[in-house]
Design a protein around this motif. Structure first.
Motif, PDB file in Angstrom:
ATOM      1  N   LEU A 125       0.807  -1.217   0.000  1.00 36.21           N
ATOM      2  CA  LEU A 125       0.000   0.000   0.000  1.00 36.21           C
ATOM      3  C   LEU A 125       0.840   1.267   0.000  1.00 36.21           C
ATOM      4  O   LEU A 125       0.418   2.293  -0.537  1.00 36.21           O
ATOM      5  N   ASN A 126       2.016   1.221   0.579  1.00 41.89           N
ATOM      6  CA  ASN A 126       2.876   2.410   0.601  1.00 41.89           C
ATOM      7  C   ASN A 126       3.372   2.793  -0.787  1.00 41.89           C
ATOM      8  O   ASN A 126       3.755   3.927  -1.008  1.00 41.89           O
ATOM      9  N   GLY A 127       3.360   1.875  -1.734  1.00 49.63           N
ATOM     10  CA  GLY A 127       3.822   2.180  -3.078  1.00 49.63           C
ATOM     11  C   GLY A 127       2.716   2.158  -4.121  1.00 49.63           C
ATOM     12  O   GLY A 127       2.975   2.286  -5.313  1.00 49.63           O
ATOM     13  N   VAL A 128       1.471   2.013  -3.670  1.00 51.92           N
ATOM     14  CA  VAL A 128       0.366   1.860  -4.609  1.00 51.92           C
ATOM     15  C   VAL A 128       0.161   3.100  -5.478  1.00 51.92           C
ATOM     16  O   VAL A 128      -0.289   2.999  -6.614  1.00 51.92           O
ATOM     17  N   ASP A 129       0.554   4.250  -4.998  1.00 43.61           N
ATOM     18  CA  ASP A 129       0.381   5.484  -5.770  1.00 43.61           C
ATOM     19  C   ASP A 129       1.425   5.659  -6.866  1.00 43.61           C
ATOM     20  O   ASP A 129       1.318   6.574  -7.689  1.00 43.61           O
ATOM     21  N   THR A 130       2.409   4.793  -6.920  1.00 38.42           N
ATOM     22  CA  THR A 130       3.456   4.893  -7.943  1.00 38.42           C
ATOM     23  C   THR A 130       3.417   3.747  -8.956  1.00 38.42           C
ATOM     24  O   THR A 130       4.277   3.690  -9.840  1.00 38.42           O
ATOM     25  N   ILE A 131       2.439   2.858  -8.841  1.00 35.73           N
ATOM     26  CA  ILE A 131       2.333   1.744  -9.791  1.00 35.73           C
ATOM     27  C   ILE A 131       1.944   2.309 -11.153  1.00 35.73           C
ATOM     28  O   ILE A 131       0.945   3.010 -11.292  1.00 35.73           O
ATOM     29  N   LYS A 132       2.741   2.003 -12.149  1.00 35.73           N
ATOM     30  CA  LYS A 132       2.537   2.546 -13.496  1.00 35.73           C
ATOM     31  C   LYS A 132       1.440   1.791 -14.244  1.00 35.73           C
ATOM     32  O   LYS A 132       1.342   0.577 -14.168  1.00 35.73           O
ATOM     33  N   SER A 133       0.653   2.528 -14.983  1.00 38.73           N
ATOM     34  CA  SER A 133      -0.396   1.954 -15.818  1.00 38.73           C
ATOM     35  C   SER A 133       0.217   1.376 -17.092  1.00 38.73           C
ATOM     36  O   SER A 133       1.089   2.006 -17.701  1.00 38.73           O
ATOM     37  N   PRO A 134      -0.239   0.198 -17.533  1.00 41.44           N
ATOM     38  CA  PRO A 134       0.320  -0.386 -18.756  1.00 41.44           C
ATOM     39  C   PRO A 134      -0.190   0.295 -20.028  1.00 41.44           C
ATOM     40  O   PRO A 134       0.419   0.172 -21.085  1.00 41.44           O
ATOM     41  N   THR A 135      -1.300   1.001 -19.945  1.00 41.06           N
ATOM     42  CA  THR A 135      -1.878   1.679 -21.109  1.00 41.06           C
ATOM     43  C   THR A 135      -2.283   3.092 -20.696  1.00 41.06           C
ATOM     44  O   THR A 135      -2.408   3.397 -19.508  1.00 41.06           O
ATOM     45  N   HIS A 136      -2.523   3.931 -21.684  1.00 39.30           N
ATOM     46  CA  HIS A 136      -2.846   5.337 -21.392  1.00 39.30           C
ATOM     47  C   HIS A 136      -3.986   5.851 -22.272  1.00 39.30           C
ATOM     48  O   HIS A 136      -4.034   7.024 -22.615  1.00 39.30           O
ATOM     49  N   ARG A 137      -4.917   4.980 -22.621  1.00 31.04           N
ATOM     50  CA  ARG A 137      -6.035   5.374 -23.475  1.00 31.04           C
ATOM     51  C   ARG A 137      -6.974   6.352 -22.778  1.00 31.04           C
ATOM     52  O   ARG A 137      -7.665   7.120 -23.428  1.00 31.04           O
ATOM     53  N   ARG A 138      -7.000   6.363 -21.456  1.00 28.82           N
ATOM     54  CA  ARG A 138      -7.880   7.272 -20.717  1.00 28.82           C
ATOM     55  C   ARG A 138      -7.526   8.729 -20.975  1.00 28.82           C
ATOM     56  O   ARG A 138      -8.368   9.612 -20.869  1.00 28.82           O
ATOM     57  N   LYS A 139      -6.289   8.971 -21.345  1.00 27.56           N
ATOM     58  CA  LYS A 139      -5.827  10.346 -21.563  1.00 27.56           C
ATOM     59  C   LYS A 139      -6.382  10.959 -22.845  1.00 27.56           C
ATOM     60  O   LYS A 139      -6.345  12.171 -23.013  1.00 27.56           O
ATOM     61  N   VAL A 140      -6.902  10.117 -23.742  1.00 28.66           N
ATOM     62  CA  VAL A 140      -7.530  10.611 -24.968  1.00 28.66           C
ATOM     63  C   VAL A 140      -8.999  10.191 -25.026  1.00 28.66           C
ATOM     64  O   VAL A 140      -9.594  10.103 -26.088  1.00 28.66           O
ATOM     65  N   ASP A 141      -9.570   9.923 -23.854  1.00 27.54           N
ATOM     66  CA  ASP A 141     -10.988   9.572 -23.713  1.00 27.54           C
ATOM     67  C   ASP A 141     -11.369   8.281 -24.440  1.00 27.54           C
ATOM     68  O   ASP A 141     -12.501   8.110 -24.860  1.00 27.54           O
ATOM     69  N   ALA A 142     -10.396   7.374 -24.609  1.00 28.96           N
ATOM     70  CA  ALA A 142     -10.659   6.099 -25.266  1.00 28.96           C
ATOM     71  C   ALA A 142     -10.906   4.976 -24.264  1.00 28.96           C
ATOM     72  O   ALA A 142     -11.199   3.849 -24.651  1.00 28.96           O
ATOM     73  N   ALA A 143     -10.774   5.273 -22.968  1.00 28.19           N
ATOM     74  CA  ALA A 143     -11.029   4.295 -21.904  1.00 28.19           C
ATOM     75  C   ALA A 143     -11.438   5.063 -20.656  1.00 28.19           C
ATOM     76  O   ALA A 143     -11.047   6.223 -20.485  1.00 28.19           O
ATOM     77  N   PRO A 144     -12.230   4.430 -19.800  1.00 26.95           N
ATOM     78  CA  PRO A 144     -12.586   5.116 -18.558  1.00 26.95           C
ATOM     79  C   PRO A 144     -11.375   5.263 -17.631  1.00 26.95           C
ATOM     80  O   PRO A 144     -10.459   4.446 -17.649  1.00 26.95           O
ATOM     81  N   TYR A 145     -11.390   6.287 -16.850  1.00 27.07           N
ATOM     82  CA  TYR A 145     -10.368   6.592 -15.857  1.00 27.07           C
ATOM     83  C   TYR A 145     -10.662   5.736 -14.628  1.00 27.07           C
ATOM     84  O   TYR A 145     -11.810   5.671 -14.183  1.00 27.07           O
ATOM     85  N   ALA A 146      -9.661   5.067 -14.074  1.00 28.06           N
ATOM     86  CA  ALA A 146      -9.896   4.203 -12.917  1.00 28.06           C
ATOM     87  C   ALA A 146      -8.785   4.362 -11.885  1.00 28.06           C
ATOM     88  O   ALA A 146      -7.657   4.739 -12.219  1.00 28.06           O
ATOM     89  N   TYR A 147      -9.122   4.095 -10.647  1.00 26.89           N
ATOM     90  CA  TYR A 147      -8.147   4.043  -9.555  1.00 26.89           C
ATOM     91  C   TYR A 147      -8.792   3.303  -8.396  1.00 26.89           C
ATOM     92  O   TYR A 147     -10.010   3.098  -8.368  1.00 26.89           O
ATOM     93  N   LEU A 148      -7.982   2.872  -7.460  1.00 28.26           N
ATOM     94  CA  LEU A 148      -8.466   2.178  -6.271  1.00 28.26           C
ATOM     95  C   LEU A 148      -8.132   3.007  -5.039  1.00 28.26           C
ATOM     96  O   LEU A 148      -7.098   3.681  -5.001  1.00 28.26           O
ATOM     97  N   ILE A 149      -8.989   2.924  -4.052  1.00 25.08           N
ATOM     98  CA  ILE A 149      -8.720   3.525  -2.747  1.00 25.08           C
ATOM     99  C   ILE A 149      -8.784   2.408  -1.717  1.00 25.08           C
ATOM    100  O   ILE A 149      -9.771   1.672  -1.661  1.00 25.08           O
ATOM    101  N   PHE A 150      -7.732   2.279  -0.947  1.00 29.96           N
ATOM    102  CA  PHE A 150      -7.658   1.283   0.121  1.00 29.96           C
ATOM    103  C   PHE A 150      -7.708   2.028   1.449  1.00 29.96           C
ATOM    104  O   PHE A 150      -6.942   2.958   1.663  1.00 29.96           O
ATOM    105  N   LYS A 151      -8.601   1.610   2.330  1.00 27.73           N
ATOM    106  CA  LYS A 151      -8.683   2.237   3.650  1.00 27.73           C
ATOM    107  C   LYS A 151      -8.347   1.199   4.708  1.00 27.73           C
ATOM    108  O   LYS A 151      -8.884   0.101   4.700  1.00 27.73           O
ATOM    109  N   THR A 152      -7.445   1.575   5.593  1.00 22.60           N
ATOM    110  CA  THR A 152      -7.114   0.739   6.740  1.00 22.60           C
ATOM    111  C   THR A 152      -7.593   1.473   7.985  1.00 22.60           C
ATOM    112  O   THR A 152      -8.136   2.570   7.891  1.00 22.60           O
ATOM    113  N   LYS A 153      -7.364   0.878   9.136  1.00 21.79           N
ATOM    114  CA  LYS A 153      -7.743   1.541  10.386  1.00 21.79           C
ATOM    115  C   LYS A 153      -7.112   2.913  10.514  1.00 21.79           C
ATOM    116  O   LYS A 153      -7.732   3.850  10.996  1.00 21.79           O
ATOM    117  N   ASP A 154      -5.872   3.021  10.066  1.00 17.36           N
ATOM    118  CA  ASP A 154      -5.094   4.232  10.296  1.00 17.36           C
ATOM    119  C   ASP A 154      -4.900   5.148   9.094  1.00 17.36           C
ATOM    120  O   ASP A 154      -4.584   6.317   9.270  1.00 17.36           O
TER     121      ASP A 154
END
Length: 111
Positions: free
Chosen positions: A48-77
C-alpha cells in the motif's frame, strides 16, 4: 465519456453506483465473510505504501478512449489511493484485486 461507476466494498456490504446522462443506479448488497476473506487475501499482496506509484500499462484514458480508474484502500489508520489506470486494463500488481472486485459485483447482477 458521459458516465461513471464506483464500487465500494466493506467487511459486510458491497455498494455500487453507476451514473450516466439518464441518471444513476445504486445497488447495495450483503458481502459475506468468505468473500471479504477472499478479497483481503488478494489485497494483502499489494504494498500500500507504493500503490500510488504503480505505473499503468496503457494510457487510453488520456484521450478519452477508456474510462479513468483508480483504487482507494482504507485501513484503520490510513487511506491509500492508487495511481490512475485505464478501466479494464489495470496494472499487473492491481489486476487480481480489480478482477476479484468485479467478479463479486457481477455475480450479484446475474451476469
Amino acid at each position: 465519456m458521459g458516465g461513471s461507476s464506483s464500487i465500494q466494498i466493506n467487511t459486510d456490504s458491497i455498494f455500487e453506483v453507476k451514473m450516466d446522462r439518464h441518471g444513476s443506479v445504486k445497488n447495495a448488497m450483503e458481502f459475506s465473510k468468505g468473500e471479504w476473506k477472499a478479497l483481503s487475501k488478494v489485497g494483502k499482496s499489494i504494498d500500500l505504501n507504493g500503490v500510488d506509484t504503480i505505473k499503468s500499462p496503457t494510457h487510453r484514458r488520456k484521450v478519452d478512449a477508456a474510462p479513468y480508474a483508480y483504487l482507494i484502500f482504507k485501513t484503520k489508520d490510513s487511506t491509500y489511493q492508487s495511481a490512475s489506470f485505464d478501466g479494464g486494463e489495470p496494472p499487473v500488481k492491481l489486476k487480481n484485486v480489480v478482477n476479484t472486485m468485479l467478479t463479486f459485483s457481477m455475480i450479484r447482477k446475474g451476469k
